[in-house]
Design an enzyme around this catalytic site. Structure first.
Site, PDB file in Angstrom:
ATOM      1  N   GLY A 157       0.803  -1.219   0.000  1.00  0.00           N
ATOM      2  CA  GLY A 157       0.000   0.000   0.000  1.00  0.00           C
ATOM      3  C   GLY A 157       0.830   1.260   0.000  1.00  0.00           C
ATOM      4  O   GLY A 157       0.515   2.226  -0.710  1.00  0.00           O
ATOM      5  N   HIS A 207       5.205 -21.203   9.638  1.00  0.00           N
ATOM      6  CA  HIS A 207       6.647 -20.927   9.597  1.00  0.00           C
ATOM      7  C   HIS A 207       7.369 -21.858  10.563  1.00  0.00           C
ATOM      8  O   HIS A 207       6.961 -21.995  11.720  1.00  0.00           O
ATOM      9  CB  HIS A 207       6.907 -19.471   9.984  1.00  0.00           C
ATOM     10  CG  HIS A 207       8.247 -18.968   9.576  1.00  0.00           C
ATOM     11  ND1 HIS A 207       9.419 -19.445  10.125  1.00  0.00           N
ATOM     12  CD2 HIS A 207       8.622 -18.043   8.654  1.00  0.00           C
ATOM     13  CE1 HIS A 207      10.448 -18.824   9.575  1.00  0.00           C
ATOM     14  NE2 HIS A 207       9.984 -17.970   8.677  1.00  0.00           N
ATOM     15  N   ARG A 252       9.327 -23.948   3.722  1.00  0.00           N
ATOM     16  CA  ARG A 252       8.732 -23.783   5.036  1.00  0.00           C
ATOM     17  C   ARG A 252       7.689 -24.838   5.374  1.00  0.00           C
ATOM     18  O   ARG A 252       7.630 -25.317   6.504  1.00  0.00           O
ATOM     19  CB  ARG A 252       8.119 -22.380   5.148  1.00  0.00           C
ATOM     20  CG  ARG A 252       9.155 -21.295   5.148  1.00  0.00           C
ATOM     21  CD  ARG A 252       8.539 -19.919   5.123  1.00  0.00           C
ATOM     22  NE  ARG A 252       9.579 -18.899   5.198  1.00  0.00           N
ATOM     23  CZ  ARG A 252       9.346 -17.595   5.156  1.00  0.00           C
ATOM     24  NH1 ARG A 252       8.098 -17.163   5.039  1.00  0.00           N
ATOM     25  NH2 ARG A 252      10.332 -16.725   5.226  1.00  0.00           N
ATOM     26  N   GLU A 300      -0.333  -9.261   0.165  1.00  0.00           N
ATOM     27  CA  GLU A 300      -0.850 -10.457   0.824  1.00  0.00           C
ATOM     28  C   GLU A 300      -2.370 -10.527   0.796  1.00  0.00           C
ATOM     29  O   GLU A 300      -2.940 -11.602   0.972  1.00  0.00           O
ATOM     30  CB  GLU A 300      -0.352 -10.489   2.275  1.00  0.00           C
ATOM     31  CG  GLU A 300      -0.615 -11.788   3.001  1.00  0.00           C
ATOM     32  CD  GLU A 300      -0.107 -11.799   4.436  1.00  0.00           C
ATOM     33  OE1 GLU A 300      -0.274 -12.830   5.113  1.00  0.00           O
ATOM     34  OE2 GLU A 300       0.453 -10.775   4.884  1.00  0.00           O
ATOM     35  N   LEU A 320       7.961  -9.784   0.651  1.00  0.00           N
ATOM     36  CA  LEU A 320       8.408  -8.406   0.420  1.00  0.00           C
ATOM     37  C   LEU A 320       8.506  -8.130  -1.078  1.00  0.00           C
ATOM     38  O   LEU A 320       8.190  -7.039  -1.553  1.00  0.00           O
ATOM     39  CB  LEU A 320       9.760  -8.176   1.096  1.00  0.00           C
ATOM     40  CG  LEU A 320       9.849  -8.495   2.590  1.00  0.00           C
ATOM     41  CD1 LEU A 320      11.225  -8.146   3.137  1.00  0.00           C
ATOM     42  CD2 LEU A 320       8.777  -7.751   3.367  1.00  0.00           C
TER      43      LEU A 320
END
Length: 638
Positions: free
Chosen positions: A45, A266, A331, A426, A442
């Site tokens: 954003g 995670h 993960r 996300e 990211l």
């Protein structure tokens, strides 16, 4: 309904460039006529608001925090991927594309993932130009390290503070536009409804969290960049304010919700310490570059000090099971392997819910100062929380909910099925498939904000010939405000005996136990019976003190809890309908030798759900997934 992602055709290497050229443009002098709302000021954003403001659009940006600098993006630690191939170890745009498709267990769109890999290099250049202090090697070049699911070093990092540094870069760009007057910033506002006029997204209704005032804002397009929904598990690595509310309100106004069952666990989080803990703390995946995961081979050794357990009595389970990737297995795979060891009775620490992450070998090889240089703040954080020195004894880790791969359905332009509603980062479903590789969140947020939405929203706005004609005094805005006020009054009038936290703990426990690291038909059907009953109790027995006319966090949490209670049912329904295991969606009935067993014949599609009402069965729409550049194959990291 068969959904069309509007992906460009032709050689995939040319799709994004050709699509950008084909998009309609807005004349620079006309951009100031258009108003765009951006909800959320994290990496996606913040980057979007800054970029659109720089282009000349009038932007209204909203966040519920007191400053954009406090967005949850700040919590990301380990790094951001890009296909620069600085180490000259065989990386390329195609390899990043391939690793991401494979890492997502072949449940993401090829065209979207290719675009992500292609613009990844531009992200690094952008951030370096902004002054982001990436780590550098002795010669001064940008340094790289490895992350799970890849056999090359492509992750750029700033010690264990990468998210914070990238967010500060986006925040400086955003601040520049606020000062220039192209962006107007609204802090401490929470979006509580999407306003749709004649089928088109035209604005939002928010609550001023300081004064309690209900406000409405109109625009020609709305961008949601509000993050994920992993706090449905209650204990997660997410900030306490992270919620499903914004995208859930959009879903209830007609936006399809795609793949809600895809969540990421995670593998390296600090284990839970008590029953009344409010969140869990992530420890970066980057630690697995130098740390080795192990548990005792014998159950009777679990109570011993780890340094007293000899080498031949240790089970380095990731190195044993996945020799090609070892401790840098993806993960979802590393999380299930840790759970398997603990379920076998070989877990360590309180309750046997932990595995060791050991740096002794790396410290012996390169020295403690070098390890501190790479991860020093992470070791400090670990010691503050556990009162244990990770340099002197292995860290204790256990898997925890971390990230959402599902989200609102969007097409290639990042626009939902509601015209004018764009979804970034996300909050959308698009590029991660059933599992996210580390250091790619990211990358997605900044790709969407800096390099995708500035093009695609222009193509949409160019088709609006009468910008600004819909104002906040339109009847649909008044209706949205009345609905929000009615909800506020309802929360305050129940005057029950249980707090919102108690309801969230109960819901989070149900979700973790029955729809967490492992799911079964029976556990999911059980949740679909218990969640509606818990929701019914909530509306009869929740206690919300105070009033709606001032700062009231109990009221905020009540609204978020109500949305989670509705969303959780959809998440379980999606997990139940998908009779396969893929990525983070692990149905215990569908496995082979402990590995996820996909069903590409029946489930190679995006499952997008249409809201039909609370307690009513939603309608499933499908977008078939095609793989022309990376062929469907068994996802093996052995």
């Amino acid at each position: 309904m068969i959904l069309d992602g509007k992906c460009p055709t032709g050689p995939i290497q040319q799709t994004w460039d050709k699509h950008r050229f084909d998009l309609k443009l807005v004349n620079p002098a006309n951009k100031r006529k258009y108003n765009v709302i951006v909800v959320g000021t994290g990496l996606a954003g913040g980057a979007a608001a800054a970029s659109l403001g720089e282009l000349g659009y009038n932007v209204q940006a909203f966040c519920y925090q007191d400053s954009p600098r406090r967005a949850h993006s700040i919590a990301a630690q380990g790094g951001i991927n890009a296909a620069k191939n600085y180490p000259n170890d065989g990386d390329s745009i195609y390899r990043l594309f391939y690793d991401t498709i494979k890492g997502g267990d072949f449940r993401a769109r090829e065209a979207d993932v290719w675009r992500l890999a292609q613009v990844s290099n531009n992200i690094i250049d952008q951030c370096v130009a902004q002054g982001v202090p990436f780590a550098r090697d002795y010669a001064g070049y940008l340094d790289n390290r490895s992350f799970g699911g890849a056999q090359v070093s492509r992750t750029f990092y700033a010690r264990g503070q990468t998210g914070q540094q990238l967010l500060l870069g986006a925040y400086t760009a955003l601040s520049r536009q606020i000062n220039a007057g192209t962006v107007k910033m609204y802090n401490r506002r929470e979006m509580l409804d999407l306003v749709v006029v004649d089928g088109v997204a035209r604005g939002i209704t928010v609550r001023n969290l300081i004064t309690g005032e209900i406000e409405s804002y109109a625009a020609d397009a709305v961008c949601l960049a509000t993050g994920g929904y992993v706090n449905v598990f209650y204990l997660s690595t997410n900030a306490m304010g992270c919620s499903v509310t914004a995208i859930w309100k959009a879903h209830k106004k007609g936006a399809f919700f795609a793949n809600p069952c895809y969540t990421q666990i995670h593998p390296t989080c600090i284990p839970q310490a008590g029953d009344y803990q409010s969140k869990l703390t992530l420890m970066s995946e980057s630690l697995r570059n130098d740390g080795r995961c192990w548990v005792p081979k014998k159950k009777e050794d679990c109570g011993k000090h780890p340094n007293e357990i000899p080498e031949d009595a240790r089970d380095y389970y990731l190195e044993r099971k996945y020799p090609s990737f070892g401790n840098l297995a993806p993960r979802d795979i590393a999380s299930r392997a840790a759970k398997e060891a603990c379920d076998d009775g070989r877990g360590v620490g309180p309750g046997g819910r932990g595995v060791y992450l050991d740096f002794a070998a790396s410290i012996k090889r390169v020295g403690q100062p070098k390890i501190a240089e790479r991860y020093g703040n992470l070791f400090e954080m670990y010691e503050k929380i556990t009162d244990e020195d990770g340099y002197k004894r292995p860290m204790r880790m256990y898997p925890a909910p971390h990230y959402s791969m599902g989200g609102l359905w969007v097409d290639y332009n990042l626009m939902s099925n509601i015209p004018g509603l764009f979804v970034l980062g996300e909050a959308n479903f698009s590029v991660h498939g059933a599992n996210r590789l580390g250091a790619s969140a990211l990358m997605q947020g900044l790709a969407d904000g800096y390099f995708v939405i500035p093009y695609t929203i222009g193509g949409y706005l160019a088709g609006i010939k009468d910008p600004g004609t819909i104002k906040a005094d339109h009847p649909e805005f008044r209706k949205a405000e009345d609905d929000v006020k009615s909800s506020v009054n309802k929360y305050l009038s129940i005057n029950g005996k249980k707090t919102t936290s108690e309801f969230m703990r109960e819901l989070g426990s149900l979700m973790w136990e029955n729809c967490g690291m492992a799911r079964t038909k029976e556990s999911l059907e059980s949740n679909l019976q218990k969640i509606p009953a818990l929701r019914e109790e909530f509306w009869k027995n929740v206690k919300v003190s105070g009033t709606g006319a001032d700062f009231n966090q109990q009221l905020e949490n009540a609204g978020r809890t109500a949305d989670f209670l509705e969303f959780a049912e959809l998440m379980c329904r999606d997990a139940l309908h998908r009779n396969e295991s893929c990525g983070g969606h692990f149905r215990e009935e569908y496995q082979e030798l402990g590995e996820a067993q996909r069903d590409d014949v029946n489930y190679c599609y995006v499952g997008a759900w249409e809201y039909k009402g609370v307690g009513k069965e939603p309608e499933l729409h499908k977008e078939p997934l095609k793989f022309d550049n990376v062929h469907l194959a068994i996802r093996s990291y052995k």
